[in-house]
Design an enzyme around this catalytic site. Structure first.
Site, PDB file in Angstrom:
ATOM      1  N   ASP A  11      49.770  38.498  46.439  1.00  0.00           N
ATOM      2  CA  ASP A  11      51.205  38.624  46.101  1.00  0.00           C
ATOM      3  C   ASP A  11      51.631  37.730  44.943  1.00  0.00           C
ATOM      4  O   ASP A  11      52.778  37.280  44.888  1.00  0.00           O
ATOM      5  CB  ASP A  11      52.097  38.305  47.324  1.00  0.00           C
ATOM      6  CG  ASP A  11      51.776  39.208  48.496  1.00  0.00           C
ATOM      7  OD1 ASP A  11      51.439  40.373  48.249  1.00  0.00           O
ATOM      8  OD2 ASP A  11      51.863  38.745  49.641  1.00  0.00           O
ATOM      9  N   LYS A  67      50.475  40.208  40.361  1.00  0.00           N
ATOM     10  CA  LYS A  67      49.409  40.814  39.548  1.00  0.00           C
ATOM     11  C   LYS A  67      49.833  42.161  38.972  1.00  0.00           C
ATOM     12  O   LYS A  67      49.426  42.539  37.882  1.00  0.00           O
ATOM     13  CB  LYS A  67      48.139  40.999  40.409  1.00  0.00           C
ATOM     14  CG  LYS A  67      47.584  39.710  40.982  1.00  0.00           C
ATOM     15  CD  LYS A  67      46.376  39.959  41.872  1.00  0.00           C
ATOM     16  CE  LYS A  67      46.692  40.666  43.179  1.00  0.00           C
ATOM     17  NZ  LYS A  67      47.471  39.866  44.142  1.00  0.00           N
ATOM     18  N   GLY A 100      49.657  45.708  47.774  1.00  0.00           N
ATOM     19  CA  GLY A 100      50.947  46.329  47.513  1.00  0.00           C
ATOM     20  C   GLY A 100      51.440  45.851  46.174  1.00  0.00           C
ATOM     21  O   GLY A 100      51.676  44.673  45.989  1.00  0.00           O
ATOM     22  N   HIS A 101      51.538  46.757  45.217  1.00  0.00           N
ATOM     23  CA  HIS A 101      52.004  46.374  43.900  1.00  0.00           C
ATOM     24  C   HIS A 101      53.258  47.156  43.571  1.00  0.00           C
ATOM     25  O   HIS A 101      53.238  48.376  43.541  1.00  0.00           O
ATOM     26  CB  HIS A 101      50.924  46.635  42.844  1.00  0.00           C
ATOM     27  CG  HIS A 101      49.665  45.879  43.114  1.00  0.00           C
ATOM     28  ND1 HIS A 101      48.455  46.231  42.601  1.00  0.00           N
ATOM     29  CD2 HIS A 101      49.443  44.786  43.875  1.00  0.00           C
ATOM     30  CE1 HIS A 101      47.536  45.372  43.012  1.00  0.00           C
ATOM     31  NE2 HIS A 101      48.106  44.489  43.802  1.00  0.00           N
ATOM     32  N   GLN A 134      44.645  41.392  46.340  1.00  0.00           N
ATOM     33  CA  GLN A 134      44.597  40.146  47.117  1.00  0.00           C
ATOM     34  C   GLN A 134      44.397  38.956  46.172  1.00  0.00           C
ATOM     35  O   GLN A 134      44.773  39.043  45.016  1.00  0.00           O
ATOM     36  CB  GLN A 134      43.490  40.199  48.194  1.00  0.00           C
ATOM     37  CG  GLN A 134      43.807  41.137  49.345  1.00  0.00           C
ATOM     38  CD  GLN A 134      43.462  42.586  49.047  1.00  0.00           C
ATOM     39  OE1 GLN A 134      42.366  42.879  48.633  1.00  0.00           O
ATOM     40  NE2 GLN A 134      44.379  43.492  49.288  1.00  0.00           N
TER      41      GLN A 134
END
Ligand code: IMO
Ligand code: MG
Length: 433
Positions: free
Chosen positions: A13, A16, A40-41, A229
């Site tokens: 988180d 990225k 999750g992006h 990650q």
């Protein structure tokens, strides 16, 4: 030709997605090489560059690399990933709509599949509750891979083989967990049909992706590897067992995409100006009181510290330079991207951990086991904060002196230059040095 890797330097988180999307402006390929739907992006397109649409739209991708939102950039889901076929079909449709045409998206035939029984197994094994995982079936899918019984994306091209392997796996689980209703309800034939049907949507992209990437690099094209990650969640180098099941460090590019890290020109470590962690495990600089709440935000803002994948509130605390020095070693970062500096605005005093104290001893190296790390107390240095709103700053010189000092302190302590500073959510709110 440039090959760039974007790697999380903390517990995930880090932001990225924003960095990857910015760098992919000049890339021909964007590649995911590890993890699956645990990532999750959030990418906001339309607030600045990269816009294909008139009004800003938000994309929450779990599988597709963020760079693939650029029309000129092909996307690759490489072999190190675990892919949930229903999610992929859905994200593929989303991307198709955003681009207004069929996406150029390639999926490794060697990548493993997350199947509906994997999240069930994760719950039965207790990993969800003990490790506080994302409950997406990531661990069990990688377990099947290593146990050499996993189903791979390439199996989707051979319906009979796919169906037979699926049946074998379901039978094995029924024998292991007799009387489990959820597992008993799985009808392998019907499930195989359903998966083969949704896979039609992305079937034409299934290929030998390592070869594609080698050819692209040989042609002199630019390839961006988007890590999911972060270093401290890496299966080998993270805070085991409170880690994910894949290689989130730069080595993941080698094993997860078939491209040697020797080919990388830049390895960008992405970190927040503070630290967060979601899920269980040691976190020496965690602040459970007021400071933690202040860093987390209320959840009213979409970039407050609540998970993209699960909505869980993230644990927050000060920057940990011991952990960052370690991440810089493991990944050999060529530069750092410092995210969310604006969140620190208004805090009088900023603490940064420069070492740990463990049972009376001062340690400067990140300990290899979670138990020792759990006994470590941070040794802080305090730096003065700033009160000016920095979201409008676009150059280094515009940053308040104390913000510059903070960045320089990080740079010096980690021994890697900070090449980019993020001062807000949108793409323009970025300082390139
Ligand atoms: P991105 O790509 C933050 C954490 C989970 C849990 C541990 C294991 O958004 O940075 P898993 O479901 O992978 O077996 O969970 O890892 N975790 C993440 N934390 N960001 C992520 O991805 C994460 N992916 C997994 O919370 O502690
Ligand atoms: Mg996340």
């Amino acid at each position: 030709m440039t090959a760039i890797a974007v790697i999380g330097a903390q517990w995930g988180d880090e932001g990225k997605g924003k960095i990857a999307h910015l760098l992919a402006q000049d890339a021909d390929w964007a590649v995911r090489f590890n993890g699956g739907t645990n990532a999750g992006h959030t990418v906001v397109v339309g607030e600045g560059q990269g816009s294909q649409t008139d009004s800003p739209s938000e994309f929450k991708f779990h599988l597709i690399p963020s760079g693939a939102l650029h029309p000129h950039c092909a996307g690759v889901l490489a072999n190190g990933m675990v892919i949930e076929p229903f999610s992929l079909a859905q994200e593929y449709e989303q991307l198709k709509q955003a681009l207004g045409r069929e996406p150029r998206l390639y999926i490794s035939e060697r990548a493993h599949l997350i199947l509906p029984y994997h999240p069930i197994v994760e719950r039965l094994e207790g990993a969800k509750s003990e490790l506080d995982t994302t409950a997406r079936g990531i661990g069990p899918a990688y377990q099947d891979k290593v146990a050499r019984r996993g189903l791979r994306v390439g199996d989707l091209l051979h319906p009979e083989r796919f169906c037979e392997k699926l049946k074998r796996n379901v039978e094995r689980l029924l024998a292991l967990y007799p009387g489990n209703d959820e597992l008993a309800r799985i009808r392998p034939d019907a499930l195989a049909d359903e998966i083969l049907r949704v896979a039609e949507g992305f079937r034409s992209g299934i290929t030998h992706t390592a070869e594609l990437l080698h050819e692209a690099l040989d042609r002199g094209e630019t390839v961006l590897f988007e890590g999911a990650q972060g270093t401290l969640l890496d299966i080998d180098f993270g805070t085991y067992p409170y880690v994910t099941s894949s290689h989130a460090t730069v080595g993941g590019v080698g094993v997860g995409a078939g491209v040697s890290p020797r080919r990388l020109d830049r390895v960008i470590g992405v970190l927040k100006a503070y630290t967060t962690r979601v899920g269980a495990g040691p976190f020496p600089t965690e602040e459970t009181g007021k400071i933690g709440e202040r860093l987390r935000g209320t959840g009213a803002n979409p970039w407050d510290e609540f998970g993209t994948t699960t909505g869980r509130p993230r644990r927050c605390g000060w920057l940990d330079l011991v952990a960052l020095r370690y991440a810089a070693r493991i990944n050999d970062f060529t530069e750092l991207a410092l995210m969310k500096l604006d969140v620190l605005t208004g805090l009088k005093e900023l603490k940064v951990a420069v070492a740990y104290r463990c049972e009376g001893e001062t340690i400067e190296r990140f300990p290899p086991d979670a138990e020792t790390l759990g006994r470590c107390e941070p040794i802080y240095e305090a730096l003065p904060g700033w009160s000016e709103d920095i979201r409008g700053c676009r150059t280094w010189r515009e940053l308040p002196g104390n913000a510059q000092e903070y960045v320089k302190f990080v740079e010096q302590a980690v021994g890697v230059p900070v090449a980019l500073i993020s001062v807000g959510r949108s793409f323009e709110e970025t300082i390139w040095r």
